[in-house]
Design a protein around this motif. Structure first.
Motif, PDB file in Angstrom:
ATOM      1  N   ARG A  59       0.855  -1.193   0.000  1.00 41.40           N
ATOM      2  CA  ARG A  59       0.000   0.000   0.000  1.00 41.40           C
ATOM      3  C   ARG A  59       0.891   1.243   0.000  1.00 41.40           C
ATOM      4  N   LEU A  60       0.937   1.916  -1.127  1.00 38.88           N
ATOM      5  CA  LEU A  60       1.733   3.136  -1.205  1.00 38.88           C
ATOM      6  C   LEU A  60       1.207   4.175  -0.215  1.00 38.88           C
ATOM      7  N   ASN A  61      -0.100   4.185  -0.005  1.00 41.22           N
ATOM      8  CA  ASN A  61      -0.687   5.161   0.922  1.00 41.22           C
ATOM      9  C   ASN A  61      -0.105   5.049   2.330  1.00 41.22           C
ATOM     10  N   SER A  62       0.364   3.871   2.735  1.00 42.16           N
ATOM     11  CA  SER A  62       0.932   3.718   4.077  1.00 42.16           C
ATOM     12  C   SER A  62       2.279   4.441   4.208  1.00 42.16           C
ATOM     13  N   TRP A  63       2.917   4.760   3.103  1.00 44.29           N
ATOM     14  CA  TRP A  63       4.191   5.488   3.119  1.00 44.29           C
ATOM     15  C   TRP A  63       4.010   6.981   2.876  1.00 44.29           C
ATOM     16  N   LEU A  64       2.927   7.355   2.185  1.00 45.64           N
ATOM     17  CA  LEU A  64       2.737   8.762   1.813  1.00 45.64           C
ATOM     18  C   LEU A  64       2.649   9.646   3.048  1.00 45.64           C
ATOM     19  N   GLY A  65       3.340  10.782   2.974  1.00 40.57           N
ATOM     20  CA  GLY A  65       3.331  11.727   4.075  1.00 40.57           C
ATOM     21  C   GLY A  65       4.273  11.364   5.201  1.00 40.57           C
ATOM     22  N   ARG A  66       4.995  10.248   5.068  1.00 42.85           N
ATOM     23  CA  ARG A  66       5.917   9.812   6.123  1.00 42.85           C
ATOM     24  C   ARG A  66       7.351   9.652   5.623  1.00 42.85           C
ATOM     25  N   HIS A  67       7.515   9.338   4.349  1.00 42.22           N
ATOM     26  CA  HIS A  67       8.832   9.054   3.773  1.00 42.22           C
ATOM     27  C   HIS A  67       8.943   9.723   2.401  1.00 42.22           C
ATOM     28  N   ARG A  68      10.178   9.861   1.935  1.00 44.74           N
ATOM     29  CA  ARG A  68      10.387  10.178   0.526  1.00 44.74           C
ATOM     30  C   ARG A  68      10.328   8.848  -0.201  1.00 44.74           C
ATOM     31  N   ILE A  69       9.702   8.838  -1.374  1.00 48.00           N
ATOM     32  CA  ILE A  69       9.471   7.584  -2.082  1.00 48.00           C
ATOM     33  C   ILE A  69       9.888   7.742  -3.542  1.00 48.00           C
ATOM     34  N   ILE A  70      10.619   6.742  -4.030  1.00 50.36           N
ATOM     35  CA  ILE A  70      10.931   6.675  -5.453  1.00 50.36           C
ATOM     36  C   ILE A  70      10.038   5.590  -6.052  1.00 50.36           C
ATOM     37  N   VAL A  71       9.261   5.968  -7.065  1.00 53.66           N
ATOM     38  CA  VAL A  71       8.400   5.019  -7.776  1.00 53.66           C
ATOM     39  C   VAL A  71       9.008   4.824  -9.157  1.00 53.66           C
ATOM     40  N   VAL A  72       9.306   3.556  -9.494  1.00 57.51           N
ATOM     41  CA  VAL A  72       9.956   3.241 -10.764  1.00 57.51           C
ATOM     42  C   VAL A  72       9.022   2.384 -11.614  1.00 57.51           C
ATOM     43  N   PHE A  73       8.605   2.907 -12.747  1.00 56.72           N
ATOM     44  CA  PHE A  73       7.848   2.126 -13.724  1.00 56.72           C
ATOM     45  C   PHE A  73       8.862   1.556 -14.708  1.00 56.72           C
ATOM     46  N   PHE A  74       8.745   0.252 -14.976  1.00 57.14           N
ATOM     47  CA  PHE A  74       9.718  -0.368 -15.874  1.00 57.14           C
ATOM     48  C   PHE A  74       9.046  -1.407 -16.759  1.00 57.14           C
ATOM     49  N   LYS A 157       0.866   0.827 -24.791  1.00 53.37           N
ATOM     50  CA  LYS A 157       2.075   0.185 -24.262  1.00 53.37           C
ATOM     51  C   LYS A 157       2.534   0.948 -23.035  1.00 53.37           C
ATOM     52  N   THR A 158       3.084   0.216 -22.068  1.00 57.83           N
ATOM     53  CA  THR A 158       3.564   0.875 -20.851  1.00 57.83           C
ATOM     54  C   THR A 158       4.831   1.680 -21.136  1.00 57.83           C
ATOM     55  N   LEU A 159       5.004   2.737 -20.384  1.00 62.81           N
ATOM     56  CA  LEU A 159       6.167   3.610 -20.517  1.00 62.81           C
ATOM     57  C   LEU A 159       6.988   3.555 -19.237  1.00 62.81           C
ATOM     58  N   PRO A 160       8.317   3.587 -19.348  1.00 60.50           N
ATOM     59  CA  PRO A 160       9.136   3.633 -18.139  1.00 60.50           C
ATOM     60  C   PRO A 160       9.106   5.037 -17.546  1.00 60.50           C
TER      61      PRO A 160
END
Length: 194
Positions: A59-74, A157-160
């Motif tokens: 759950r990304l929401n459990s990290w939001l507002g508490r940590h810096r987060i890197i989200v990588v689409f690949f 098609k998905t994009l990185p």
């Protein structure tokens, strides 16, 4: 009396001309990067829930507002073991974690394929890699990719892309969708210093 007024008008005209020429000379056109930076605004990041490679719910929401987060689409078809961004983040993860940075990879492949790719890369990754596949979702498959602007509208098609969410849960947007970071190495360097 007339000469004094005429002199004042001529003097003001010369001052206006000098100021105008100075503005034209010093007001250089903005580079594309400066124009993009000016158009970039911060908005709340779109949270998501998805299964990781071990079929655990992340759950990304459990990290939001508490940590810096890197989200990588690949590109999941190539595999996590072939994505240079994921491999760089894996190699520097301990350092990033020491600076309270979380990382999550997002792909359109199923958890079993992600596990196989991680095995080819030498074992599990220290951060979750989630599958953007949920046939029961009202939004359908690739809902995370859609929310984050990671689908090519011409062919679906998905994009990185690599995104940084700050501690307030905000991510840079360019128009209606989040704006990917340009340079993963520069991003890692800046986060490792903070």
């Amino acid at each position: 009396m007339k000469d004094w007024r005429l002199g004042l008008v001529l003097f003001l005209g010369v001052v206006i001309a000098i100021v105008s020429v100075a503005r034209i000379v010093t007001d250089k056109p903005h580079s594309y990067e400066e124009q993009v930076a000016a158009a970039t605004i911060m908005r709340p990041a779109a949270g998501f829930d998805a299964l990781d490679s071990d079929s655990h719910l992340v759950r990304l929401n459990s990290w939001l507002g508490r940590h810096r987060i890197i989200v990588v689409f690949f590109d999941g078809e190539a595999g996590a073991d072939q994505d240079t961004n994921l491999l760089r983040l894996r190699d520097r993860y301990a350092e990033l974690q020491g600076h309270d940075v979380k990382v999550v990879g997002v792909t359109a492949t199923i958890p079993q394929e992600n596990r196989a790719a991680m095995e080819r890369a030498g074992g599990k990754f220290p951060f979750p890699i989630v599958s953007d596949i949920d046939p029961q979702s009202p939004e359908g498959t690739l809902r995370i990719h859609r929310r984050w602007g990671r689908l090519n509208p011409a062919n679906d098609k998905t994009l990185p892309g690599v995104f940084l969410i700050d501690r307030r849960g905000m991510v840079a947007h360019l128009g209606p969708v989040p704006k990917p970071e340009n340079d993963i190495d520069q991003l890692i360097q800046s986060l490792a210093k903070k």
